[in-house]
Design a protein around this motif. Structure first.
Motif, PDB file in Angstrom:
ATOM      1  N   VAL A  16       4.480   0.742   1.574  1.00  0.00           N
ATOM      2  CA  VAL A  16       4.581  -0.080   2.773  1.00  0.00           C
ATOM      3  C   VAL A  16       3.959  -1.444   2.491  1.00  0.00           C
ATOM      4  CG1 VAL A  16       4.569   1.853   4.404  1.00  0.00           C
ATOM      5  CG2 VAL A  16       2.408   0.809   3.722  1.00  0.00           C
ATOM      6  N   LEU A  17       4.292  -2.395   3.329  1.00  0.00           N
ATOM      7  CA  LEU A  17       3.710  -3.724   3.276  1.00  0.00           C
ATOM      8  C   LEU A  17       2.895  -3.902   4.545  1.00  0.00           C
ATOM      9  CD1 LEU A  17       3.475  -6.611   2.106  1.00  0.00           C
ATOM     10  CD2 LEU A  17       5.522  -7.170   3.412  1.00  0.00           C
ATOM     11  N   LEU A  18       1.621  -4.211   4.395  1.00  0.00           N
ATOM     12  CA  LEU A  18       0.737  -4.487   5.519  1.00  0.00           C
ATOM     13  C   LEU A  18       0.523  -5.989   5.550  1.00  0.00           C
ATOM     14  CD1 LEU A  18      -1.958  -1.752   4.741  1.00  0.00           C
ATOM     15  CD2 LEU A  18       0.027  -1.534   6.230  1.00  0.00           C
ATOM     16  N   SER A  19       0.827  -6.630   6.678  1.00  0.00           N
ATOM     17  CA  SER A  19       0.635  -8.076   6.777  1.00  0.00           C
ATOM     18  C   SER A  19       0.025  -8.423   8.123  1.00  0.00           C
ATOM     19  CB  SER A  19       1.961  -8.824   6.580  1.00  0.00           C
ATOM     20  OG  SER A  19       2.870  -8.506   7.610  1.00  0.00           O
ATOM     21  N   VAL A  20      -0.686  -9.550   8.156  1.00  0.00           N
ATOM     22  CA  VAL A  20      -1.383  -9.991   9.357  1.00  0.00           C
ATOM     23  C   VAL A  20      -0.860 -11.344   9.788  1.00  0.00           C
ATOM     24  CG1 VAL A  20      -3.627 -10.695  10.290  1.00  0.00           C
ATOM     25  CG2 VAL A  20      -3.478  -8.727   8.751  1.00  0.00           C
ATOM     26  N   ASN A  21      -0.567 -11.466  11.079  1.00  0.00           N
ATOM     27  CA  ASN A  21      -0.240 -12.743  11.689  1.00  0.00           C
ATOM     28  C   ASN A  21      -1.069 -12.832  12.955  1.00  0.00           C
ATOM     29  OD1 ASN A  21       0.770 -15.075  12.774  1.00  0.00           O
ATOM     30  ND2 ASN A  21       2.906 -14.505  12.565  1.00  0.00           N
ATOM     31  N   LEU A  54      -4.774   1.696  -1.257  1.00  0.00           N
ATOM     32  CA  LEU A  54      -4.581   0.303  -1.636  1.00  0.00           C
ATOM     33  C   LEU A  54      -4.604   0.150  -3.152  1.00  0.00           C
ATOM     34  CD1 LEU A  54      -7.022  -1.357   0.928  1.00  0.00           C
ATOM     35  CD2 LEU A  54      -4.571  -0.949   1.182  1.00  0.00           C
ATOM     36  N   PRO A  55      -3.908  -0.851  -3.657  1.00  0.00           N
ATOM     37  CA  PRO A  55      -3.957  -1.116  -5.103  1.00  0.00           C
ATOM     38  C   PRO A  55      -5.256  -1.836  -5.467  1.00  0.00           C
ATOM     39  CG  PRO A  55      -2.634  -2.762  -4.022  1.00  0.00           C
ATOM     40  CD  PRO A  55      -3.025  -1.768  -2.955  1.00  0.00           C
ATOM     41  N   ALA A  56      -5.466  -2.047  -6.745  1.00  0.00           N
ATOM     42  CA  ALA A  56      -6.608  -2.829  -7.209  1.00  0.00           C
ATOM     43  C   ALA A  56      -6.492  -4.247  -6.644  1.00  0.00           C
ATOM     44  CB  ALA A  56      -6.626  -2.865  -8.735  1.00  0.00           C
ATOM     45  N   LYS A  57      -7.597  -4.922  -6.561  1.00  0.00           N
ATOM     46  CA  LYS A  57      -7.652  -6.303  -6.079  1.00  0.00           C
ATOM     47  C   LYS A  57      -7.245  -6.423  -4.616  1.00  0.00           C
ATOM     48  CE  LYS A  57      -6.917  -8.182 -10.647  1.00  0.00           C
ATOM     49  NZ  LYS A  57      -6.178  -9.076 -11.509  1.00  0.00           N
ATOM     50  N   ALA A  58      -7.710  -5.499  -3.793  1.00  0.00           N
ATOM     51  CA  ALA A  58      -7.411  -5.520  -2.358  1.00  0.00           C
ATOM     52  C   ALA A  58      -8.594  -6.046  -1.550  1.00  0.00           C
ATOM     53  CB  ALA A  58      -7.037  -4.120  -1.897  1.00  0.00           C
ATOM     54  N   GLU A  59      -9.541  -6.692  -2.218  1.00  0.00           N
ATOM     55  CA  GLU A  59     -10.764  -7.124  -1.552  1.00  0.00           C
ATOM     56  C   GLU A  59     -10.502  -8.051  -0.374  1.00  0.00           C
ATOM     57  OE1 GLU A  59     -10.301  -7.489  -4.882  1.00  0.00           O
ATOM     58  OE2 GLU A  59     -11.667  -5.994  -5.710  1.00  0.00           O
ATOM     59  N   LYS A  60      -9.620  -9.018  -0.544  1.00  0.00           N
ATOM     60  CA  LYS A  60      -9.343  -9.988   0.520  1.00  0.00           C
ATOM     61  C   LYS A  60      -8.817  -9.280   1.770  1.00  0.00           C
ATOM     62  CE  LYS A  60      -6.630 -14.166   1.481  1.00  0.00           C
ATOM     63  NZ  LYS A  60      -5.624 -15.098   0.954  1.00  0.00           N
ATOM     64  N   ALA A  73       0.842  -1.193   0.000  1.00  0.00           N
ATOM     65  CA  ALA A  73       0.000   0.000   0.000  1.00  0.00           C
ATOM     66  C   ALA A  73       0.876   1.241   0.000  1.00  0.00           C
ATOM     67  CB  ALA A  73      -0.910  -0.007   1.229  1.00  0.00           C
ATOM     68  N   SER A  74       0.268   2.355  -0.324  1.00  0.00           N
ATOM     69  CA  SER A  74       0.948   3.645  -0.200  1.00  0.00           C
ATOM     70  C   SER A  74       0.460   4.283   1.081  1.00  0.00           C
ATOM     71  CB  SER A  74       0.583   4.566  -1.363  1.00  0.00           C
ATOM     72  OG  SER A  74       0.986   4.001  -2.578  1.00  0.00           O
ATOM     73  N   SER A  75       1.386   4.735   1.893  1.00  0.00           N
ATOM     74  CA  SER A  75       0.960   5.379   3.127  1.00  0.00           C
ATOM     75  C   SER A  75       0.673   6.833   2.833  1.00  0.00           C
ATOM     76  CB  SER A  75       2.029   5.248   4.214  1.00  0.00           C
ATOM     77  OG  SER A  75       3.219   5.882   3.836  1.00  0.00           O
ATOM     78  N   ASN A  76      -0.490   7.277   3.299  1.00  0.00           N
ATOM     79  CA  ASN A  76      -0.830   8.689   3.213  1.00  0.00           C
ATOM     80  C   ASN A  76      -0.191   9.389   4.393  1.00  0.00           C
ATOM     81  OD1 ASN A  76      -2.380   8.472   0.927  1.00  0.00           O
ATOM     82  ND2 ASN A  76      -4.291   8.191   2.032  1.00  0.00           N
ATOM     83  N   LYS A  77      -0.402  10.657   4.500  1.00  0.00           N
ATOM     84  CA  LYS A  77       0.138  11.393   5.648  1.00  0.00           C
ATOM     85  C   LYS A  77      -0.459  10.791   6.909  1.00  0.00           C
ATOM     86  CE  LYS A  77       0.818  16.015   7.411  1.00  0.00           C
ATOM     87  NZ  LYS A  77       0.571  17.429   7.189  1.00  0.00           N
ATOM     88  N   ILE A  78       0.396  10.281   7.761  1.00  0.00           N
ATOM     89  CA  ILE A  78      -0.054   9.632   8.989  1.00  0.00           C
ATOM     90  C   ILE A  78       0.229  10.585  10.139  1.00  0.00           C
ATOM     91  CG2 ILE A  78       0.302   7.674  10.514  1.00  0.00           C
ATOM     92  CD1 ILE A  78       0.951   6.065   7.986  1.00  0.00           C
ATOM     93  N   ILE A  79      -0.789  10.846  10.921  1.00  0.00           N
ATOM     94  CA  ILE A  79      -0.686  11.864  11.952  1.00  0.00           C
ATOM     95  C   ILE A  79      -0.046  11.300  13.210  1.00  0.00           C
ATOM     96  CG2 ILE A  79      -2.022  13.437  13.408  1.00  0.00           C
ATOM     97  CD1 ILE A  79      -4.119  13.382  11.111  1.00  0.00           C
TER      98      ILE A  79
END
Length: 114
Positions: A42-47, A101-107, A25-31
């Motif tokens: 950035v890479l967003l991952s879940v464990n 998020l890019p296309a195909k981010a439904e999951k 994903a691309s991070s927007n301005k994060i406050i």
């Protein structure tokens, strides 16, 4: 680095589980967060019940861990996935996180917004 190699590396470092919930994903301005006002890939991952945010590299590898977020403590989770990309945002520990998020981010979105 190939995507399969990156996935295996994430699993071995306990940043990805068998559900394979992750996305670049691309991070927007994060406050006020660990990421500060940086923008970039950035890479967003879940464990299990942890969302990891890593700096992403162009070659599908990832760099330093920018955040480790306990998913049950996330507030105001919003996500939208579409054919041309999407958005994902939430609040955690009094900080706001926003991502494109890019296309195909439904999951990925469906995991958080059901």
């Amino acid at each position: 680095m190939k995507v399969d190699t990156a996935q295996e590396y994430l699993k071995n470092n306990k940043a990805l589980d068998n559900k394979k919930i992750y996305i670049y994903a691309s991070s927007n301005k994060i406050i006020g967060g660990v990421i500060g006002t940086q923008r970039g890939l950035v890479l967003l991952s879940v464990n299990k019940d942890i969302l990891y945010i890593h700096r992403a590299n162009i070659d599908n590898s990832y760099g330093e861990q920018l955040a480790k977020i306990h998913i049950p403590d996330m507030k105001n989770i919003q996500g939208k996935a579409g054919l041309f990309g999407g958005k994902f945002s939430f609040n955690y520990d009094r900080k706001e996180y926003k991502f494109k998020l890019p296309a195909k981010a439904e999951k990925f979105v469906d995991f958080f917004v059901k």
